[in-house]
Design a protein around this motif. Structure first.
Motif, PDB file in Angstrom:
ATOM      1  N   ASP A   1     -62.100 138.138 112.169  1.00 49.78           N
ATOM      2  CA  ASP A   1     -61.492 136.933 111.605  1.00 49.78           C
ATOM      3  C   ASP A   1     -60.004 137.144 111.325  1.00 49.78           C
ATOM      4  N   LEU A   2     -59.653 138.310 110.789  1.00 43.26           N
ATOM      5  CA  LEU A   2     -58.238 138.623 110.536  1.00 43.26           C
ATOM      6  C   LEU A   2     -57.451 138.717 111.838  1.00 43.26           C
ATOM      7  N   ILE A   3     -58.066 139.310 112.839  1.00 40.68           N
ATOM      8  CA  ILE A   3     -57.406 139.439 114.148  1.00 40.68           C
ATOM      9  C   ILE A   3     -57.068 138.052 114.697  1.00 40.68           C
ATOM     10  N   PHE A   4     -58.040 137.147 114.682  1.00 35.39           N
ATOM     11  CA  PHE A   4     -57.797 135.803 115.213  1.00 35.39           C
ATOM     12  C   PHE A   4     -56.822 135.019 114.344  1.00 35.39           C
ATOM     13  N   ASN A   5     -56.914 135.169 113.022  1.00 33.08           N
ATOM     14  CA  ASN A   5     -55.963 134.485 112.136  1.00 33.08           C
ATOM     15  C   ASN A   5     -54.537 134.946 112.406  1.00 33.08           C
ATOM     16  N   ASP A   6     -54.350 136.251 112.549  1.00 34.28           N
ATOM     17  CA  ASP A   6     -53.014 136.787 112.822  1.00 34.28           C
ATOM     18  C   ASP A   6     -52.508 136.355 114.189  1.00 34.28           C
ATOM     19  N   LEU A   7     -53.396 136.332 115.181  1.00 33.54           N
ATOM     20  CA  LEU A   7     -53.031 135.915 116.536  1.00 33.54           C
ATOM     21  C   LEU A   7     -52.430 134.510 116.512  1.00 33.54           C
ATOM     22  N   VAL A   8     -53.068 133.611 115.779  1.00 34.78           N
ATOM     23  CA  VAL A   8     -52.597 132.228 115.679  1.00 34.78           C
ATOM     24  C   VAL A   8     -51.323 132.152 114.836  1.00 34.78           C
ATOM     25  N   LYS A   9     -51.343 132.797 113.682  1.00 27.23           N
ATOM     26  CA  LYS A   9     -50.218 132.717 112.736  1.00 27.23           C
ATOM     27  C   LYS A   9     -48.915 133.227 113.365  1.00 27.23           C
ATOM     28  N   VAL A  10     -48.993 134.367 114.017  1.00 30.74           N
ATOM     29  CA  VAL A  10     -47.786 134.950 114.604  1.00 30.74           C
ATOM     30  C   VAL A  10     -47.285 134.095 115.764  1.00 30.74           C
ATOM     31  N   ARG A  11     -48.184 133.528 116.550  1.00 30.47           N
ATOM     32  CA  ARG A  11     -47.746 132.660 117.654  1.00 30.47           C
ATOM     33  C   ARG A  11     -47.030 131.431 117.110  1.00 30.47           C
ATOM     34  N   VAL A  12     -47.545 130.843 116.060  1.00 36.48           N
ATOM     35  CA  VAL A  12     -46.882 129.677 115.456  1.00 36.48           C
ATOM     36  C   VAL A  12     -45.481 130.065 114.977  1.00 36.48           C
ATOM     37  N   GLU A  13     -45.367 131.225 114.326  1.00 36.50           N
ATOM     38  CA  GLU A  13     -44.055 131.696 113.865  1.00 36.50           C
ATOM     39  C   GLU A  13     -43.099 131.887 115.038  1.00 36.50           C
ATOM     40  N   LEU A  14     -43.601 132.466 116.126  1.00 41.24           N
ATOM     41  CA  LEU A  14     -42.766 132.667 117.316  1.00 41.24           C
ATOM     42  C   LEU A  14     -42.271 131.327 117.851  1.00 41.24           C
ATOM     43  N   GLU A  15     -43.173 130.375 117.969  1.00 41.99           N
ATOM     44  CA  GLU A  15     -42.787 129.064 118.484  1.00 41.99           C
ATOM     45  C   GLU A  15     -41.726 128.409 117.594  1.00 41.99           C
ATOM     46  N   GLU A  16     -41.874 128.560 116.287  1.00 41.49           N
ATOM     47  CA  GLU A  16     -40.878 127.991 115.370  1.00 41.49           C
ATOM     48  C   GLU A  16     -39.519 128.672 115.532  1.00 41.49           C
ATOM     49  N   TRP A  17     -39.515 129.980 115.703  1.00 41.95           N
ATOM     50  CA  TRP A  17     -38.248 130.707 115.857  1.00 41.95           C
ATOM     51  C   TRP A  17     -37.546 130.353 117.160  1.00 41.95           C
ATOM     52  N   LEU A  18     -38.310 130.099 118.208  1.00 43.40           N
ATOM     53  CA  LEU A  18     -37.686 129.743 119.488  1.00 43.40           C
ATOM     54  C   LEU A  18     -36.788 128.521 119.337  1.00 43.40           C
ATOM     55  N   GLU A  19     -37.207 127.601 118.531  1.00 49.03           N
ATOM     56  CA  GLU A  19     -36.469 126.351 118.369  1.00 49.03           C
ATOM     57  C   GLU A  19     -35.151 126.526 117.619  1.00 49.03           C
ATOM     58  N   THR A  20     -34.928 127.694 117.036  1.00 48.76           N
ATOM     59  CA  THR A  20     -33.675 127.921 116.305  1.00 48.76           C
ATOM     60  C   THR A  20     -32.546 128.397 117.215  1.00 48.76           C
ATOM     61  N   PHE A  21     -32.870 128.741 118.453  1.00 45.11           N
ATOM     62  CA  PHE A  21     -31.873 129.271 119.379  1.00 45.11           C
ATOM     63  C   PHE A  21     -31.425 128.208 120.371  1.00 45.11           C
ATOM     64  N   SER A  22     -30.148 128.235 120.672  1.00 41.51           N
ATOM     65  CA  SER A  22     -29.594 127.295 121.647  1.00 41.51           C
ATOM     66  C   SER A  22     -29.911 127.784 123.058  1.00 41.51           C
ATOM     67  N   GLU A  23     -29.722 126.877 123.996  1.00 40.52           N
ATOM     68  CA  GLU A  23     -29.937 127.233 125.397  1.00 40.52           C
ATOM     69  C   GLU A  23     -29.003 128.386 125.795  1.00 40.52           C
ATOM     70  N   LYS A  24     -27.765 128.333 125.328  1.00 41.71           N
ATOM     71  CA  LYS A  24     -26.809 129.393 125.647  1.00 41.71           C
ATOM     72  C   LYS A  24     -27.281 130.738 125.093  1.00 41.71           C
ATOM     73  N   GLN A  25     -27.732 130.742 123.850  1.00 38.23           N
ATOM     74  CA  GLN A  25     -28.213 131.993 123.250  1.00 38.23           C
ATOM     75  C   GLN A  25     -29.404 132.560 124.027  1.00 38.23           C
ATOM     76  N   LEU A  26     -30.233 131.705 124.554  1.00 33.60           N
ATOM     77  CA  LEU A  26     -31.438 132.143 125.261  1.00 33.60           C
ATOM     78  C   LEU A  26     -31.168 132.569 126.704  1.00 33.60           C
ATOM     79  N   THR A  27     -30.141 131.996 127.329  1.00 37.74           N
ATOM     80  CA  THR A  27     -29.945 132.225 128.764  1.00 37.74           C
ATOM     81  C   THR A  27     -28.740 133.072 129.142  1.00 37.74           C
TER      82      THR A  27
END
Length: 182
Positions: free
Chosen positions: A96-122
């Protein structure tokens, strides 16, 4: 939201959906059975995916503050050692902890992606410590590309289990070690 972020989010979603659909039919006992990839179980693989993405999120936080993500870069310079250390640290974690962390960390990653501009990413010259690579390439390497590396073995494992179930063969993992009472 930039087209680059949208593409990364789509790739993250597609890869994760493929993974979760692959393992969905498996009972918990088979998720912890060793030997899917080397000595690793599916649970071990899920932990590995999570720790890499967590390291990536921490690295992105540092990048956003203008700092070099040293620990992430160290992990990338010796992934075998990093994987083994994280494997040793995470033995016998609750599913249960493994699956909770899998979801939680992915959500955090997706949120962080949105903080970077196209220039910063490319821009391959944006971060000197990436040595000519774009940040999006680093993100891909530590997330969906890492996930895709394990998917064929997981899918083969599930197919073999499904075939054994279809032919009414009881897999060894289903045999109980409990002796019958007389």
């Amino acid at each position: 939201m930039s087209a680059v972020v949208e593409k990364l989010l789509t790739q993250l979603d597609e890869s994760r959906e493929r993974l979760l659909m692959a393992i969905e039919p498996l009972p918990d006992l088979l998720l912890i059975k060793r030997g899917v990839v080397g000595k690793w179980s599916i649970a071990d693989i899920l932990v590995n995916l999570t720790v890499w993405e967590a390291e990536l999120v921490t690295g992105l936080m540092k990048v956003e503050r203008g700092q070099k993500p040293g620990r992430l870069l160290d992990a990338l310079s010796d992934p075998k050692t990093y994987n083994q250390e994280r494997y040793n640290e995470n033995q016998n974690r609750d599913l249960d902890l493994i699956f909770n962390d899998l979801v939680k960390v992915r959500v955090e990653l997706e949120e962080w992606l949105e903080t970077f501009s196209e220039k910063q990413l490319t821009n391959k010259k944006q971060y000197s410590w990436l040595k000519g690579r774009a940040l999006r390439d680093l993100i891909a390497q530590c997330s969906f590309e890492n996930e895709q590396k394990y998917l064929p073995a997981i899918e083969d494992y599930v197919k073999a289990w499904e075939a054994s179930m279809a032919s009414n063969v009881i897999p060894l993992t289903a045999v109980s070690n409990v002796e019958e009472s007389s």
